[in-house]
Enzyme design. Sequence first.
Site, PDB file in Angstrom:
ATOM      1  N   HIS A  93       0.967  -1.193  -0.125  1.00  0.00           N
ATOM      2  CA  HIS A  93       0.111  -0.088   0.108  1.00  0.00           C
ATOM      3  C   HIS A  93       0.851   1.276  -0.023  1.00  0.00           C
ATOM      4  CE1 HIS A  93      -3.200   2.785   1.149  1.00  0.00           C
ATOM      5  NE2 HIS A  93      -3.788   1.985   0.667  1.00  0.00           N
ATOM      6  N   ASP A  98      -7.848  -5.050  -0.271  1.00  0.00           N
ATOM      7  CA  ASP A  98      -8.450  -5.626  -1.461  1.00  0.00           C
ATOM      8  C   ASP A  98      -8.229  -7.193  -1.609  1.00  0.00           C
ATOM      9  OD1 ASP A  98      -9.473  -3.484  -2.666  1.00  0.00           O
ATOM     10  OD2 ASP A  98      -7.595  -3.096  -3.445  1.00  0.00           O
TER      11      ASP A  98
HETATM   12  N1  ACO Z   1       4.424  -7.377  -4.923  1.00  0.00           N
HETATM   13  C1  ACO Z   1       5.631  -7.387  -5.213  1.00  0.00           C
HETATM   14  N2  ACO Z   1       6.452  -6.494  -5.047  1.00  0.00           N
HETATM   15  C2  ACO Z   1       5.846  -5.270  -4.529  1.00  0.00           C
HETATM   16  C3  ACO Z   1       4.253  -5.078  -4.382  1.00  0.00           C
HETATM   17  C4  ACO Z   1       3.655  -6.244  -4.599  1.00  0.00           C
HETATM   18  N3  ACO Z   1       2.238  -6.318  -4.543  1.00  0.00           N
HETATM   19  N4  ACO Z   1       4.049  -4.095  -3.961  1.00  0.00           N
HETATM   20  C5  ACO Z   1       5.242  -3.177  -3.856  1.00  0.00           C
HETATM   21  N5  ACO Z   1       6.244  -4.193  -4.223  1.00  0.00           N
HETATM   22  C6  ACO Z   1       7.878  -3.713  -4.070  1.00  0.00           C
HETATM   23  C7  ACO Z   1       8.038  -2.726  -5.325  1.00  0.00           C
HETATM   24  O1  ACO Z   1       8.705  -3.658  -6.368  1.00  0.00           O
HETATM   25  C8  ACO Z   1       9.337  -1.971  -4.620  1.00  0.00           C
HETATM   26  O2  ACO Z   1      10.300  -2.840  -4.657  1.00  0.00           O
HETATM   27  P1  ACO Z   1      11.834  -2.080  -4.669  1.00  0.00           P
HETATM   28  O3  ACO Z   1      11.943  -0.992  -3.287  1.00  0.00           O
HETATM   29  O4  ACO Z   1      12.766  -3.055  -4.613  1.00  0.00           O
HETATM   30  O5  ACO Z   1      12.016  -1.314  -5.878  1.00  0.00           O
HETATM   31  C9  ACO Z   1       8.711  -1.712  -3.280  1.00  0.00           C
HETATM   32  O6  ACO Z   1       7.867  -2.958  -2.867  1.00  0.00           O
HETATM   33  C10 ACO Z   1       7.973  -0.315  -2.996  1.00  0.00           C
HETATM   34  O7  ACO Z   1       6.924  -0.508  -4.041  1.00  0.00           O
HETATM   35  P2  ACO Z   1       6.255   0.761  -4.632  1.00  0.00           P
HETATM   36  O8  ACO Z   1       5.789   0.350  -6.227  1.00  0.00           O
HETATM   37  O9  ACO Z   1       7.122   1.783  -4.854  1.00  0.00           O
HETATM   38  O10 ACO Z   1       5.241   1.297  -4.006  1.00  0.00           O
HETATM   39  P3  ACO Z   1       3.989   2.219  -4.422  1.00  0.00           P
HETATM   40  O11 ACO Z   1       3.709   2.907  -2.851  1.00  0.00           O
HETATM   41  O12 ACO Z   1       4.383   3.168  -5.488  1.00  0.00           O
HETATM   42  O13 ACO Z   1       2.865   1.219  -4.762  1.00  0.00           O
HETATM   43  C11 ACO Z   1       0.982  -0.247  -4.566  1.00  0.00           C
HETATM   44  C12 ACO Z   1       1.845   0.932  -3.956  1.00  0.00           C
HETATM   45  C13 ACO Z   1       0.435   0.306  -5.955  1.00  0.00           C
HETATM   46  C14 ACO Z   1      -0.215  -0.478  -3.937  1.00  0.00           C
HETATM   47  C15 ACO Z   1       2.002  -1.535  -4.680  1.00  0.00           C
HETATM   48  O14 ACO Z   1       2.218  -1.840  -3.436  1.00  0.00           O
HETATM   49  C16 ACO Z   1       1.260  -2.645  -5.636  1.00  0.00           C
HETATM   50  O15 ACO Z   1       1.417  -2.366  -7.027  1.00  0.00           O
HETATM   51  N6  ACO Z   1       0.426  -3.583  -5.203  1.00  0.00           N
HETATM   52  C17 ACO Z   1      -0.363  -4.456  -5.602  1.00  0.00           C
HETATM   53  C18 ACO Z   1      -1.633  -3.723  -6.383  1.00  0.00           C
HETATM   54  C19 ACO Z   1      -2.651  -3.561  -5.129  1.00  0.00           C
HETATM   55  O16 ACO Z   1      -2.928  -4.497  -4.464  1.00  0.00           O
HETATM   56  N7  ACO Z   1      -3.382  -2.466  -5.275  1.00  0.00           N
HETATM   57  C20 ACO Z   1      -4.097  -2.178  -4.226  1.00  0.00           C
HETATM   58  C21 ACO Z   1      -3.892  -1.198  -3.362  1.00  0.00           C
HETATM   59  S1  ACO Z   1      -4.999  -0.718  -1.886  1.00  0.00           S
HETATM   60  C22 ACO Z   1      -6.295   0.079  -2.710  1.00  0.00           C
HETATM   61  O17 ACO Z   1      -6.097   0.758  -3.625  1.00  0.00           O
HETATM   62  C23 ACO Z   1      -7.470   0.049  -1.810  1.00  0.00           C
END
Ligand code: ACO
Length: 424
Positions: free
Chosen positions: A302, A359
């Site tokens: 998140h 979610d």
């Molecule tokens: N699976 C694997 N790796 C992940 C995931 C994931 N679900 N989420 C984040 N990471 C990793 C990233 O690759 C990144 O790694 P790094 O530091 O080595 O590059 C690190 O964790 C940080 O992730 P970011 O993408 O920078 O985090 P951001 O805050 O931009 O994104 C998000 C948040 C979009 C929710 C992300 O975690 C994601 O894509 N999750 C999956 C989709 C999801 O479940 N969305 C629902 C969100 S809740 C809602 O809308 C109610």
Amino acid sequence: MDNAAKMSLNGQEFELPVVVGTENEIGLDISRFRGESGAITLDSGYANTGSCLSSICFIDGEKGILRYRGYPIEQLAQRATFSEVSYLLMNGELPTATENAQFRDGLTYHSMLHEDMKKFFEGFRHTSHPMAILSAMISTMSTYYPEVEEDDIERNIIRLMAKAKTVAAFAYKKSIGHPFVYPKNELSYSANFLHMMFSVPTESYDVDPILEDALNVLLILHADHEQNCSTSTVRMVGSSGANLYASVAAGVSALWGPLHGGANQKVIEMLEQIRDDEGDLQKYVDRAKDKDDPFRLFGFGHRVYKNFDPRATILREQCKKVLDRLGVDDPLLGIAQQLEKIALEDEYFVKRNLYPNVDFYSGIIYRAMGIPTKMFTVMFALGRLPGWIAHWKELREDPKGRINRPRQIYTGYQERDYVPLAER
Ligand code: ACO
């Protein structure tokens, strides 16, 4: 300036006023910075940018706190109804008994769609995604209920809240080729929706109070989440003076994406993919960790919550209740539980604070309730409506409100001369 931060650029010093919120959140006001220095601040994805002052919702992502108008989400989820919470978000205070009764009546008596609006459903392809239908139909409402007088706004807010669930249920009925089921006035918001989804002309669906309660909790948990992608979209569109329906229809589109509300659909699709791949969970966990593979574990991580998502904690319990009640024996749920366990113990996920988000569990509950996967994001939208409306109202009522218009750092070509077609 008494309370100011200092920034220095090219040997010149600038003072930035410090704005402190009621929970001691600190912001640096950079609104005059460009005028004084010629520079802007750059923050791709707006991860560290406040776009407004707002008194609707407070989140502390580090501590896992979520409050609507000061009330902890745990208390609201346990004790309030979705209609009370909607009133609270949109009006700032919990309703009195009389206000609550009036508001509930409004949400009930405005549930029917104008009969002419049903004709639009004939034009949609039966395979249409219900989010496309929801967004289109909300936009269409502006043609039936235009905002001419000031008090049309309050009426339109009630209409939107009341009719959106009918549109959502009709979209589902359209997709399975069943006749539309009209709302029933004696039912609560949640029960009415379940009735319109699952009743058929030959048989009325008896709404199970446990499912009604679970849906009530789900809607409350989704009702607001401050400046997330869809709410910021509603505010962005609304800032141009666009009407309520146009602004909220844009919010529905923003929510549709898999990185936002669309994640609940993606969670189930991912679990199905794992099941069809003989349940090889480790393979998918490894893929999620592989930087050369775009695959992510949907339902994990998140932008704001970096310890735990308080909504996920509540839903985890709710999930257990619903599954026990329904006695569901679904292999996907087993895969979900194992995946949660593996990811919570895996160093990659632990190091990055990647926990199951709202979610992850909501998709599982919806599936157990019999709601089809394609409708999951629509369920999220129904829950988020009061939040979108509250933000639209707040923006509209702000005397200092300005059109939202970010800047950019241009990285394209410098000036060059046009080359006529024949010479290229
Ligand atoms: N699976 C694997 N790796 C992940 C995931 C994931 N679900 N989420 C984040 N990471 C990793 C990233 O690759 C990144 O790694 P790094 O530091 O080595 O590059 C690190 O964790 C940080 O992730 P970011 O993408 O920078 O985090 P951001 O805050 O931009 O994104 C998000 C948040 C979009 C929710 C992300 O975690 C994601 O894509 N999750 C999956 C989709 C999801 O479940 N969305 C629902 C969100 S809740 C809602 O809308 C109610």
